[in-house]
Design an enzyme around this catalytic site. Sequence first.
Site, mmCIF file in Angstrom:
data_model
loop_
_atom_site.group_PDB
_atom_site.id
_atom_site.type_symbol
_atom_site.label_atom_id
_atom_site.label_comp_id
_atom_site.label_asym_id
_atom_site.label_seq_id
_atom_site.Cartn_x
_atom_site.Cartn_y
_atom_site.Cartn_z
ATOM 1 N N TRP A 62 58.058 -0.822 16.442
ATOM 2 C CA TRP A 62 56.652 -1.226 16.358
ATOM 3 C C TRP A 62 56.473 -2.561 15.638
ATOM 4 C CZ3 TRP A 62 53.138 3.689 15.209
ATOM 5 C CH2 TRP A 62 53.027 4.430 16.391
ATOM 6 N N HIS A 110 68.046 -7.392 13.428
ATOM 7 C CA HIS A 110 67.160 -7.823 14.515
ATOM 8 C C HIS A 110 67.025 -9.348 14.471
ATOM 9 C CE1 HIS A 110 63.640 -8.327 17.031
ATOM 10 N NE2 HIS A 110 63.820 -7.098 17.466
ATOM 11 N N GLU A 126 64.595 -11.226 14.895
ATOM 12 C CA GLU A 126 63.419 -11.737 14.169
ATOM 13 C C GLU A 126 63.696 -11.798 12.669
ATOM 14 O OE1 GLU A 126 60.484 -9.135 15.906
ATOM 15 O OE2 GLU A 126 60.641 -10.251 17.783
ATOM 16 N N SER A 133 62.020 -7.124 26.662
ATOM 17 C CA SER A 133 61.050 -7.012 27.754
ATOM 18 C C SER A 133 61.309 -5.817 28.668
ATOM 19 C CB SER A 133 60.996 -8.318 28.566
ATOM 20 O OG SER A 133 60.525 -9.365 27.748
ATOM 21 N N GLY A 172 60.118 -3.067 22.223
ATOM 22 C CA GLY A 172 59.105 -3.618 21.324
ATOM 23 C C GLY A 172 57.710 -3.370 21.868
ATOM 24 N N GLY A 173 57.151 -4.384 22.516
ATOM 25 C CA GLY A 173 55.763 -4.331 22.978
ATOM 26 C C GLY A 173 55.388 -3.062 23.730
#
Length: 253
Positions: free
Chosen positions: A11, A93, A95, A210, A231-232
């Site tokens: 999340w 990760h 990020e 994705s 993710g999204g």
Amino acid sequence: MPQRPYIVGNWKMHGTRAMLSEARAIDRAAQRHMKVEVALAPPYTLVHAVHREVEQIGVGAQDCHPAEGGAHTGDISAAMLADAGAKFVILGHSERRVDHGESNELVHAKAKAALDAGLRVIMCCGESDKVRTSGKAEKFVMDQLRASLPAMDDAGERLSIAYEPIWAIGTGKAATSEDVAQMHGAIRKLLIDMFGEEQGSEVRILYGGSVKPDNARELLGAAEVGGALVGGASLTADSFMGIALAAADLQEG
Ligand code: PEP
């Protein structure tokens, strides 16, 4: 015995208590698809709340500090996560590697701390667009994993790898199933080399970048793909469970 496909939602920095209803909906749906192992990594602030709300899915976190405790303002230790109900932690990760300058050495220390605290680890790896274009993606990912993974004798049970090409994260541009199969094959060889045939061949290698309900079947069906880090599309029960359903369908043939 091959493990169940592992579908994990990350999340990221999304979610307040209003999102607990999505976690409950994901949990209810997961109870109908037991051939798939479903898990969620909410932000720290929701780990305990999600843990209390769900019955079936695993709950984890998105990072931890390498120390057991001490003067580290704003940080969270692996033992604290375990105390809050986390069973696993996502480490390395991209990020965090990019936004927080995390090195392979730091990620390695975090993984050791997480394992010592009894958590399972999802170790992320993946190359940038520039590295892929240079033709050195495979070497980059192998070097990253070799340096980030600590020695362990129960890797099959407690370790998963998430191959997440950086250029595919949050961009809507997933890798092709051929590229995924090739990288996952190389990762499998590395895992067997590092942890031995028995343990190395049990580690699930997830693809991330994705993944959506409409491409999940193709990506999850590629060779050596043992699940997905999402993710999204993990932010709503509908889209996340669409991915879990694709994994369940593939299991049933
Ligand atoms: C991720 O960041 O782990 C990820 C895979 O994101 P997305 O699914 O949004 O590309």
